[in-house]
Write a protein that holds these residues in place. Sequence first.
Motif, PDB file in Angstrom:
ATOM      1  N   ALA A  61       0.825  -1.210   0.000  1.00 22.19           N
ATOM      2  CA  ALA A  61       0.000   0.000   0.000  1.00 22.19           C
ATOM      3  C   ALA A  61       0.862   1.265   0.000  1.00 22.19           C
ATOM      4  CB  ALA A  61      -0.903  -0.002   1.224  1.00 22.19           C
ATOM      5  N   PRO A  62       0.269   2.398  -0.387  1.00 20.45           N
ATOM      6  CA  PRO A  62       0.990   3.673  -0.290  1.00 20.45           C
ATOM      7  C   PRO A  62       1.303   4.005   1.171  1.00 20.45           C
ATOM      8  CG  PRO A  62      -0.988   3.906  -1.632  1.00 20.45           C
ATOM      9  CD  PRO A  62      -1.037   2.556  -1.005  1.00 20.45           C
ATOM     10  N   ASP A  63       2.271   4.870   1.383  1.00 22.51           N
ATOM     11  CA  ASP A  63       2.643   5.267   2.737  1.00 22.51           C
ATOM     12  C   ASP A  63       1.452   5.913   3.446  1.00 22.51           C
ATOM     13  OD1 ASP A  63       5.212   4.389   2.320  1.00 22.51           O
ATOM     14  OD2 ASP A  63       5.941   6.351   1.660  1.00 22.51           O
ATOM     15  N   THR A  78     -10.080  -3.753   3.031  1.00 20.85           N
ATOM     16  CA  THR A  78     -10.228  -2.407   2.484  1.00 20.85           C
ATOM     17  C   THR A  78      -8.958  -1.619   2.797  1.00 20.85           C
ATOM     18  OG1 THR A  78     -12.609  -2.470   2.831  1.00 20.85           O
ATOM     19  CG2 THR A  78     -11.620  -0.314   2.493  1.00 20.85           C
ATOM     20  N   VAL A  79      -8.406  -0.993   1.782  1.00 22.61           N
ATOM     21  CA  VAL A  79      -7.207  -0.173   1.938  1.00 22.61           C
ATOM     22  C   VAL A  79      -7.561   1.250   1.539  1.00 22.61           C
ATOM     23  CG1 VAL A  79      -4.818   0.172   1.225  1.00 22.61           C
ATOM     24  CG2 VAL A  79      -5.726  -2.136   1.427  1.00 22.61           C
ATOM     25  N   THR A  80      -7.270   2.205   2.421  1.00 19.91           N
ATOM     26  CA  THR A  80      -7.572   3.611   2.174  1.00 19.91           C
ATOM     27  C   THR A  80      -6.315   4.436   2.394  1.00 19.91           C
ATOM     28  OG1 THR A  80      -9.816   3.248   2.982  1.00 19.91           O
ATOM     29  CG2 THR A  80      -9.088   5.522   2.812  1.00 19.91           C
ATOM     30  N   ALA A  81      -6.055   5.359   1.471  1.00 23.23           N
ATOM     31  CA  ALA A  81      -4.881   6.226   1.590  1.00 23.23           C
ATOM     32  C   ALA A  81      -5.254   7.643   1.190  1.00 23.23           C
ATOM     33  CB  ALA A  81      -3.749   5.725   0.710  1.00 23.23           C
ATOM     34  N   THR A  82      -4.629   8.605   1.826  1.00 25.23           N
ATOM     35  CA  THR A  82      -4.785  10.002   1.465  1.00 25.23           C
ATOM     36  C   THR A  82      -3.556  10.425   0.676  1.00 25.23           C
ATOM     37  OG1 THR A  82      -6.086  10.417   3.443  1.00 25.23           O
ATOM     38  CG2 THR A  82      -5.153  12.332   2.338  1.00 25.23           C
ATOM     39  N   TRP A  91      -3.920  20.206  -1.170  1.00 25.58           N
ATOM     40  CA  TRP A  91      -4.956  19.494  -1.912  1.00 25.58           C
ATOM     41  C   TRP A  91      -4.767  18.018  -1.647  1.00 25.58           C
ATOM     42  CZ3 TRP A  91      -4.818  17.736  -7.553  1.00 25.58           C
ATOM     43  CH2 TRP A  91      -6.078  17.292  -7.958  1.00 25.58           C
ATOM     44  N   ARG A  92      -5.757  17.398  -1.008  1.00 25.42           N
ATOM     45  CA  ARG A  92      -5.665  15.981  -0.656  1.00 25.42           C
ATOM     46  C   ARG A  92      -6.815  15.224  -1.291  1.00 25.42           C
ATOM     47  NH1 ARG A  92      -3.980  18.942   3.553  1.00 25.42           N
ATOM     48  NH2 ARG A  92      -2.051  18.347   4.562  1.00 25.42           N
ATOM     49  N   ILE A  93      -6.508  14.031  -1.752  1.00 24.47           N
ATOM     50  CA  ILE A  93      -7.511  13.154  -2.351  1.00 24.47           C
ATOM     51  C   ILE A  93      -7.418  11.806  -1.643  1.00 24.47           C
ATOM     52  CG2 ILE A  93      -8.215  11.937  -4.437  1.00 24.47           C
ATOM     53  CD1 ILE A  93      -7.181  14.267  -6.036  1.00 24.47           C
ATOM     54  N   GLU A  94      -8.579  11.267  -1.284  1.00 18.62           N
ATOM     55  CA  GLU A  94      -8.604   9.959  -0.650  1.00 18.62           C
ATOM     56  C   GLU A  94      -8.932   8.901  -1.693  1.00 18.62           C
ATOM     57  OE1 GLU A  94     -11.612   8.108   2.378  1.00 18.62           O
ATOM     58  OE2 GLU A  94     -10.169   9.383   3.450  1.00 18.62           O
ATOM     59  N   VAL A  95      -8.100   7.868  -1.746  1.00 14.44           N
ATOM     60  CA  VAL A  95      -8.331   6.744  -2.644  1.00 14.44           C
ATOM     61  C   VAL A  95      -8.493   5.495  -1.787  1.00 14.44           C
ATOM     62  CG1 VAL A  95      -7.109   7.737  -4.618  1.00 14.44           C
ATOM     63  CG2 VAL A  95      -5.848   6.393  -2.969  1.00 14.44           C
ATOM     64  N   SER A  96      -9.300   4.575  -2.265  1.00 12.88           N
ATOM     65  CA  SER A  96      -9.479   3.331  -1.518  1.00 12.88           C
ATOM     66  C   SER A  96      -9.825   2.203  -2.477  1.00 12.88           C
ATOM     67  CB  SER A  96     -10.565   3.477  -0.456  1.00 12.88           C
ATOM     68  OG  SER A  96     -11.824   3.624  -1.064  1.00 12.88           O
TER      69      SER A  96
END
Length: 111
Positions: A61-63, A78-82, A91-96
């Motif tokens: 997963a991303p850091d 479920t994996v969630t990263a900002t 500017w932040r985007i959440e991906v999962s």
Amino acid sequence: MVTAETAVVLPVLLAVLAGAVAAVVVVGAQLRCVDAAREGARAAARGEPAAVVRELVARAAPDGATTGLDAGETVRVTVTATVEPLGPLPWRIEVSATATGVREPAAGYTP
């Protein structure tokens, strides 16, 4: 004449370049989340302990990503990263991503 036109177009070109870079960063993070969720679901379906599943997910997963694990007869990871696609800009985007799998019979799940 050419210098004035270049001065007007240059900021537009830089904005397009920044948008393209941001898109590549976000898509890359999304793909890493998908890969991590799949890896975790495979491990959980094999009957690996939750700590091992979380370790495998953390590697792919991303850091700074968070992992959710729902284990039963059907496992769900479920994996969630900002992501901050433009670095220091606020500017932040959440991906999962979520992956599911059916626990293998040899894993020894009993409801």
